[in-house]
Design a protein around this motif. Structure first.
Motif, PDB file in Angstrom:
ATOM      1  N   MET A   1     -91.937   9.973 -37.009  1.00 12.67           N
ATOM      2  CA  MET A   1     -91.473  11.306 -37.761  1.00 12.67           C
ATOM      3  C   MET A   1     -90.527  12.046 -37.181  1.00 12.67           C
ATOM      4  SD  MET A   1     -92.763  12.602 -40.457  1.00 12.67           S
ATOM      5  CE  MET A   1     -94.221  12.049 -40.722  1.00 12.67           C
ATOM      6  N   SER A   2     -89.416  12.138 -38.164  1.00  9.14           N
ATOM      7  CA  SER A   2     -88.202  12.653 -37.686  1.00  9.14           C
ATOM      8  C   SER A   2     -88.131  14.260 -37.222  1.00  9.14           C
ATOM      9  CB  SER A   2     -87.222  12.623 -38.504  1.00  9.14           C
ATOM     10  OG  SER A   2     -86.957  13.243 -39.662  1.00  9.14           O
ATOM     11  N   TRP A   3     -87.551  14.778 -36.275  1.00 11.07           N
ATOM     12  CA  TRP A   3     -87.472  16.235 -36.032  1.00 11.07           C
ATOM     13  C   TRP A   3     -87.035  16.962 -37.305  1.00 11.07           C
ATOM     14  CZ3 TRP A   3     -90.368  18.291 -32.428  1.00 11.07           C
ATOM     15  CH2 TRP A   3     -90.582  17.364 -31.410  1.00 11.07           C
ATOM     16  N   ASP A   4     -86.101  16.156 -38.170  1.00 11.50           N
ATOM     17  CA  ASP A   4     -85.525  16.900 -39.403  1.00 11.50           C
ATOM     18  C   ASP A   4     -86.777  17.227 -40.367  1.00 11.50           C
ATOM     19  OD1 ASP A   4     -83.012  16.585 -38.216  1.00 11.50           O
ATOM     20  OD2 ASP A   4     -82.426  15.186 -39.799  1.00 11.50           O
ATOM     21  N   VAL A   5     -87.570  16.392 -40.283  1.00  8.25           N
ATOM     22  CA  VAL A   5     -88.685  16.783 -41.417  1.00  8.25           C
ATOM     23  C   VAL A   5     -89.418  17.916 -40.873  1.00  8.25           C
ATOM     24  CG1 VAL A   5     -90.939  15.779 -42.396  1.00  8.25           C
ATOM     25  CG2 VAL A   5     -88.790  14.375 -42.307  1.00  8.25           C
ATOM     26  N   GLU A 129     -76.164  28.714 -52.761  1.00  9.48           N
ATOM     27  CA  GLU A 129     -75.386  27.718 -52.077  1.00  9.48           C
ATOM     28  C   GLU A 129     -76.288  27.018 -51.041  1.00  9.48           C
ATOM     29  OE1 GLU A 129     -73.358  30.761 -51.732  1.00  9.48           O
ATOM     30  OE2 GLU A 129     -72.785  30.223 -53.681  1.00  9.48           O
ATOM     31  N   ILE A 130     -76.119  25.909 -50.779  1.00 12.42           N
ATOM     32  CA  ILE A 130     -77.249  25.237 -49.734  1.00 12.42           C
ATOM     33  C   ILE A 130     -76.287  24.861 -48.556  1.00 12.42           C
ATOM     34  CG2 ILE A 130     -78.200  22.990 -49.150  1.00 12.42           C
ATOM     35  CD1 ILE A 130     -78.753  22.678 -52.289  1.00 12.42           C
ATOM     36  N   VAL A 131     -76.698  25.503 -47.300  1.00 11.46           N
ATOM     37  CA  VAL A 131     -76.250  25.302 -46.023  1.00 11.46           C
ATOM     38  C   VAL A 131     -76.977  24.322 -45.137  1.00 11.46           C
ATOM     39  CG1 VAL A 131     -74.314  27.092 -45.354  1.00 11.46           C
ATOM     40  CG2 VAL A 131     -76.838  27.841 -45.635  1.00 11.46           C
ATOM     41  N   GLN A 132     -76.410  23.485 -44.530  1.00 13.12           N
ATOM     42  CA  GLN A 132     -77.150  22.615 -43.714  1.00 13.12           C
ATOM     43  C   GLN A 132     -77.006  23.156 -42.029  1.00 13.12           C
ATOM     44  OE1 GLN A 132     -76.180  18.551 -43.673  1.00 13.12           O
ATOM     45  NE2 GLN A 132     -77.743  17.900 -42.742  1.00 13.12           N
ATOM     46  N   VAL A 133     -78.428  23.503 -41.658  1.00 14.33           N
ATOM     47  CA  VAL A 133     -78.468  23.978 -40.259  1.00 14.33           C
ATOM     48  C   VAL A 133     -79.004  23.123 -39.506  1.00 14.33           C
ATOM     49  CG1 VAL A 133     -78.905  26.012 -38.651  1.00 14.33           C
ATOM     50  CG2 VAL A 133     -78.532  26.477 -41.274  1.00 14.33           C
ATOM     51  N   GLY A 134     -78.305  22.212 -38.617  1.00 10.03           N
ATOM     52  CA  GLY A 134     -78.850  21.221 -38.000  1.00 10.03           C
ATOM     53  C   GLY A 134     -79.844  20.197 -38.563  1.00 10.03           C
ATOM     54  N   GLY A 135     -79.480  19.668 -39.667  1.00  9.27           N
ATOM     55  CA  GLY A 135     -80.463  18.786 -40.499  1.00  9.27           C
ATOM     56  C   GLY A 135     -81.591  19.343 -41.374  1.00  9.27           C
TER      57      GLY A 135
END
Lengths: 287, 340
Positions: A1-5, A129-135
């Protein structure tokens, strides 16, 4: 399981948790001050969302103007809620007020189904808007939601702690007779308590549409989740409700991700039942 | 022991007789006769809820969940195992009573009043969630269909009229049972806890045990009503466990009058007939029910049946509040008196 999830679920949980916090704070305030369980609290939130849809989509107001208008109108409606469904029943047993507010919630729910139909209604978001914060993907609208929730809860805390009105409110909650004896107009306190609580409920409603859609059916599940939060925290404990609201939101999201999506809500009810049975005064309540 | 007919029975019996005659003259088509069956089923559910509200002085928000549970148990037995509905009519209250015993034991040892209302709400929505999600067993959101009707010596009780009389007979038996239970040692024990729990304990009433048994009994009764529903309307779905039916049972009890045997029967008749009468208004009628409930709680907290009894008493030149021989001790009635 990835940390992003996990990170994504933590963020989603924080979002839901913020809604729970602001919703449960109002529910808990009413119980703490008036010893009243307001079964219509969920429908007030629903009404906030649906009215926002109406004023933005049909009347053409912008999101912020519409939201402000809806919150103010709903807060004033809190006065009516008190005078029609709470105050006439206060001398009676606690259950009678439950019944009268159940009746109100039934009216509001079914009235809304008649007016708006059961389908979900999207409200145009002020920015998305969609921002990506570390995954982790975060929408700007949801950042607004979290920010406003915390501002509102902080405002409530400051109001209760430092203002004269807040002190009167707490005194009334601690000892109704004592408060009357020292000259506090407890009727006015009850009115303002429901005004503030309805305003908070409606605020939750106008914030929910930032991350999902408005629908007449959103009140009931939210009410039960709100109960779960308020009871786990200890009824009437507003600060506890904040902590538990966030905790419940986050663990619910993790439960949904790792255990079962289907029984997400069931998880909250189980936590509520277990806490109520093992520690009826709640985690932060005193006996 | 002298067999005395309690005063409420005259009024109630007349009412019931009138109801029993109605379908022969007024309700001549199938649809309308179906409504009569519904009245009887709601009456039984209302009576069971009133056992909790009127006799125990408590409140369960999970009552509809036991109703739906009973319906599912009986339907499931008949559909999957081919078990006769007659056994289902016994199995449903047994299962609901057992679950009620368990939940009552868990909840009533620690909680009363508001807390109990919310614990039962929690259990109720939990049960509803399970009914909705556990697709392989409960059939998911669409529930189970083609539930068979009960049959008697090879003759299926399918017609509305036959089922109505069958259910009416059961209702009569249940009202009789309840009237005996209220005046029994157990029933008086339950009532004494309602009046004052500490006082009751001090004279040796095992308060929690009595309450748990009373709660379980009410759950069994409503489970039975659910089974009656399942085998007549021939389907079950998760809505049966939900808050909508909870609300209907509440109206039935409150409009009819808590703490009276015939009140919920009358409440059921009023609810079904008025909602039918308001059918033309479609969704608006639910809004009207909300208004009605609010007005009833506000202006007639004792309910229609006790109000009628009062009128009848006045006509006969008495003004006592004799309700079925039991003291009119429920909260709502007492407070209504105090408020005057």
């Amino acid at each position: 399981m990835s940390w992003d999830v996990i990170g994504q679920q933590l963020w989603n949980g924080l979002l839901n948790g913020s809604i729970y916090v602001i919703f449960a704070a109002g529910l808990s305030l009413v119980f703490g001050v008036m010893r009243v369980i307001n079964m219509a609290h969920g429908e007030l939130t629903m009404l906030g969302a649906m009215l926002l849809f109406t004023v933005t989509d049909l009347v053409g107001l912008g999101y912020f103007a519409g939201a402000a208008l809806v919150v103010v109108v709903m807060a004033l409606a809190g006065f009516l809620v008190n005078r029609v469904t709470v105050r006439p029943f206060l001398g009676h047993s606690e259950l009678v007020v439950i019944l009268s507010t159940v009746a109100l919630s039934f009216m509001l729910l079914n009235g809304s189904l008649v007016v708006w139909g059961s389908g979900p209604k999207g409200v145009e978001k002020p920015f998305n808007e969609i921002v990506q914060v570390g995954g982790v993907y975060v929408t700007t609208a949801s950042l607004l939601l979290v920010g406003v929730c915390f501002a509102a809860v902080l405002g409530l805390y400051l109001m209760l702690t430092f203002t004269k009105l807040g002190k009167k409110t707490r005194a009334t909650g601690q000892n109704l007779l004592g408060a009357r004896l020292i000259g506090i107009n407890t009727t006015a306190v009850y009115d303002t308590t429901l005004i503030v609580a309805s305003g908070l409920a409606a605020l939750a409603g106008v914030l929910i549409v930032l991350v999902s859609s408005a629908s007449p059916n959103l009140g009931q599940p939210l009410l039960i989740t709100g109960f779960a939060v308020v009871i786990v925290a200890g009824m009437g404990n507003v600060a506890g409700a904040v902590a538990v609201g966030l905790f419940m939101g986050i663990t619910e999201a993790l439960f949904g991700q790792f255990v079962s999506t289907y029984y997400r809500q069931g998880y909250l009810y189980v936590v509520m039942i277990v806490v109520l049975l093992l520690r009826p005064q709640g985690l932060f309540g005193r006996k | 022991m002298r067999l005395r007919i309690p005063p409420g029975w005259w009024l109630g019996g007349l009412l019931l007789l009138a109801v029993a005659m109605v379908p022969l003259f007024l309700f001549t088509n199938t649809y309308n006769r179906g409504l009569l069956v519904l009245i009887v089923i709601y009456a039984i559910a209302g009576l069971s809820l009133d056992y909790i509200m009127g006799e125990m002085g408590q409140f369960s928000f999970g009552h509809a969940a036991f109703w739906g549970f009973g319906a599912y148990v009986s339907a499931k037995l008949a559909l999957d195992l081919g078990i006769s509905p007659w056994i289902g009519f016994l199995a449903a209250p047994a299962a609901a009573g057992l679950v009620g015993l368990l939940i009552g034991y868990i909840a009533l040892r620690r909680t009363r009043n508001l807390e109990l209302a919310i614990v039962t709400l929690g259990f109720g929505v939990l049960a509803w969630t399970v009914a909705l999600r556990w697709r392989p067993v409960t059939g998911g959101p669409s529930g189970l269909r083609q539930v068979p009707p009960p049959s008697l010596f090879g003759w299926e009780i399918r017609s509305e009229l036959a089922y109505f009389y069958f259910a009416l007979l059961l209702l009569l038996g249940i009202v009789f049972l309840l009237s005996r239970l209220r005046t029994s040692r157990f029933g008086r024990g339950v009532r004494s806890i309602h009046e004052n729990e500490d006082l009751a304990k001090s004279i040796g009433v095992a308060a929690t045990k009595y309450y748990v048994l009373a709660f379980s009994f009410a759950c069994a009764l409503v489970g039975f009503s659910g089974a009656l529903y399942a085998h007549h309307f021939r389907f079950v779905n998760p809505n049966l466990l939900g808050l909508d039916y909870m609300f209907i049972f509440l109206i039935v009890v409150l409009v009819g009058g808590t703490g009276t045997l015939w009140g919920p029967v009358m409440g059921a008749a009023i609810f079904v007939l008025v909602s039918e009468w308001l059918r033309a208004l479609q969704e608006y009628r639910f809004v009207i029910f909300g208004v009605v409930l609010l007005l009833v709680v506000l202006f007639m907290p004792i309910g229609v049946f006790p109000a009628l009894q009062k009128v009848a008493g006045r006509i006969r030149g008495r003004n006592d509040e004799d309700t079925d021989g039991a003291p009119a001790g429920d909260d709502l009635a007492l407070e209504a008196e105090k408020a005057r």
